[in-house]
Write an enzyme that holds these catalytic residues in place. Structure first.
Site, mmCIF file in Angstrom:
data_model
loop_
_atom_site.group_PDB
_atom_site.id
_atom_site.type_symbol
_atom_site.label_atom_id
_atom_site.label_comp_id
_atom_site.label_asym_id
_atom_site.label_seq_id
_atom_site.Cartn_x
_atom_site.Cartn_y
_atom_site.Cartn_z
ATOM 1 C CE LYS A 36 -0.587 0.482 5.021
ATOM 2 N NZ LYS A 36 -1.567 0.649 6.124
ATOM 3 C CD GLU A 203 13.641 3.504 29.723
ATOM 4 O OE1 GLU A 203 12.854 2.718 30.273
ATOM 5 O OE2 GLU A 203 13.631 3.739 28.495
ATOM 6 C CB THR A 268 11.798 6.237 20.688
ATOM 7 O OG1 THR A 268 12.507 6.707 21.856
ATOM 8 C CG2 THR A 268 11.945 7.265 19.589
ATOM 9 C CG LEU A 318 15.796 -7.826 15.167
ATOM 10 C CD1 LEU A 318 16.869 -8.788 15.664
ATOM 11 C CD2 LEU A 318 16.219 -6.374 15.409
ATOM 12 C CB ALA A 319 15.148 -5.708 8.666
ATOM 13 C CG HIS A 320 18.703 -9.419 10.650
ATOM 14 N ND1 HIS A 320 18.743 -8.124 11.091
ATOM 15 C CD2 HIS A 320 18.974 -10.189 11.733
ATOM 16 C CE1 HIS A 320 19.022 -8.109 12.386
ATOM 17 N NE2 HIS A 320 19.151 -9.348 12.801
ATOM 18 C CG HIS A 443 48.263 -8.520 13.402
ATOM 19 N ND1 HIS A 443 47.717 -7.954 14.538
ATOM 20 C CD2 HIS A 443 49.458 -7.895 13.184
ATOM 21 C CE1 HIS A 443 48.543 -7.025 14.987
ATOM 22 N NE2 HIS A 443 49.612 -6.974 14.189
#
Length: 466
Positions: A36, A203, A268, A318-320, A443
């Site tokens: 949409k 918070e 948030t 989470l997106a992943h 290294h």
């Protein structure tokens, strides 16, 4: 009314939905993707990507002021925030356009409009121009994502904004107040603090990043203090009054009411699944006690031909994780023996320093009744970190004391989000401390910190004292 008949419909083109549509098409399934508003979903349009773009700008802006450390003299930097936003928007436009192209080039069809489930085998899609299409399907994947949680007493408007509003500001405020000290709020807070704004964090819990590893909270608390954030924990935002140029916010803190004069209040306090208004009741789809769609390990709902993936189907949001689920749902629909069986899912917070975690935290591992070994290696002891003048943070590995199986990894520091990939693969493959400690790491690199933390957990550390 137009009519379409397809094998599978994907409702929502976020990081779960568009991936599912592409994979279905690759597997030869006649597929329709319904969206949409946003190709790429919240993540690409008003979340992951635009926030990381602004984080990159903010870090780059701040780094100019530190060039004297390297012997580089630079004039005091200035920023044209309208150009910054234009660059960010161009980036988002390129990526969203690319997603639509990928979907169609792989053979899936696209229909733009608001989809409503009408039953177990049909969907109604209303386009922006008011036209309707009835879609009949054999399978449906619900991938409608999530939205910011809004506090009724703080309705979003000109000066009360959510994360979407904070990413779209056309000015850098003199002062921003965040209601919520979780990862979304702190990511935004670091952006505007680095760009010159004063930032206050309100918070309700006793610390920022509630629920995170205790060493992560300690490191972030120190950084917020060093960065001159005003942090009010154990505090409650009670109300506000808009002024000519901002907001007067009333906060209860330590039994007293405080008044904070601020340009914007950014709420948030988390996200909620988009399950309302999409017709779940018309198909008899069940929700759990938290409002998420109930699914099994093949992502099926209680209606066998209807699947749910991503934020709408529960934690982790989470997106992943959504993309992972999208591929599995597609495989199942195509008749493959697939199911969601990942042992762990990594999470990254793009604050400064970055935070990345995977597997069990130290407290979770102890609470499980195991005896554990913990190896903690500071980036300050690493040559690459010193050479890059970025030594904040550490790698912490949690392992079973008897078997030495790696249970969890916590990384705080530069490029933590990239480094957590090795740890995720390790845990997924059942790695033990020796698998990390005896693997030769290049290294000088930051990845050496994983090797060194594993050695520390065994009491064999070379570059820090055991």
């Amino acid at each position: 009314m137009n009519e379409l008949k397809v094998n599978s419909v994907v409702l929502g083109a976020g990081p779960g939905g568009y991936v599912a549509a592409i994979r279905l098409a690759q597997l030869g399934v006649d597929t329709l993707l319904v969206e949409k508003e946003y190709y790429g979903g919240v993540c690409l349009n008003v979340g992951c990507i635009p926030s990381k773009a602004l984080i990159h700008v903010a870090k780059s802006f701040e780094s100019i002021g530190k060039m004297n450390d390297f012997g580089i003299t630079a004039e005091a930097p200035a920023i044209d925030f309208s150009k910054t936003q234009a660059w960010k928007n161009k980036l988002v436009g390129q990526l969203t356009g690319g997603i639509k192209t990928l979907v169609t080039k792989n053979g899936a069809k696209v229909l733009e409009g608001t989809g409503t489930i009408m039953g177990t085998n049909n969907l109604r899609v209303m386009a922006a121009d008011g036209s309707e299409t009835k879609v009949s399907f054999e399978n449906l994947i619900i991938a409608t994502g999530s939205s910011p949680i809004h506090i009724p007493t703080f309705p979003v408007g000109k000066r009360i904004i959510d994360s979407t509003g904070a990413l779209g500001l056309t000015e850098i405020p003199k002062h921003m107040t965040l209601i919520g000290g979780g990862y979304i709020g702190l990511e935004l807070g670091f952006v505007y603090r680095k760009l010159g704004a004063e930032v206050t964090v309100v918070e309700m819990m006793d610390s920022v990043l509630p629920g995170f590893d205790k060493d992560v909270v300690k490191a972030m608390t120190r950084k917020l203090k060093k960065g001159k954030f005003q942090v009010l924990t154990g505090a409650k935002a009670k109300g506000y009054q808009e002024t000519e140029n901002g907001v007067q916010l009333t906060v209860e803190h330590k039994g007293k009411d405080l008044t904070i004069d601020t340009d914007y209040v950014c709420v948030t306090v988390g996200r909620r699944p988009n399950t309302g208004g999409i017709g779940l009741e018309n198909a008899g789809i069940h929700l759990d006690d938290h409002g998420f769609i109930k699914i099994d390990d093949q992502l099926r709902t209680n209606v066998p031909n209807i699947f749910a993936i991503g934020d709408v189907a529960g934690q982790p949001m989470l997106a992943h994780h959504a993309s992972y689920q999208g591929e599995i749902a597609a495989e199942v629909i195509a008749g493959h023996a697939a199911k969601a069986d990942a042992k762990v899912c990594p999470a990254v917070v793009f604050t400064d320093p970055e935070i990345a975690t995977v597997g069990k935290s130290e407290d979770e591992a102890r609470a499980s009744g195991r005896e554990i070994s913990v190896g903690n290696f500071p980036f300050a002891a690493l040559g690459k970190a010193k050479a890059g003048n970025d030594t904040e943070g550490f790698v912490k590995i949690i392992a079973d004391k008897e078997t030495e199986e790696v249970l969890g990894v916590v990384i705080v520091g530069h490029n933590a989000g990239d480094l957590i990939g090795e740890a995720t693969l390790g845990i997924e493959m059942g790695a033990f401390l020796d698998d990390l400690s005896l693997t030769i790491h290049p290294h000088p690199t930051l990845t050496e910190a994983l090797m060194e933390a594993a050695k520390k957990a065994k009491g064999h550390a070379i570059h820090v004292l055991n």
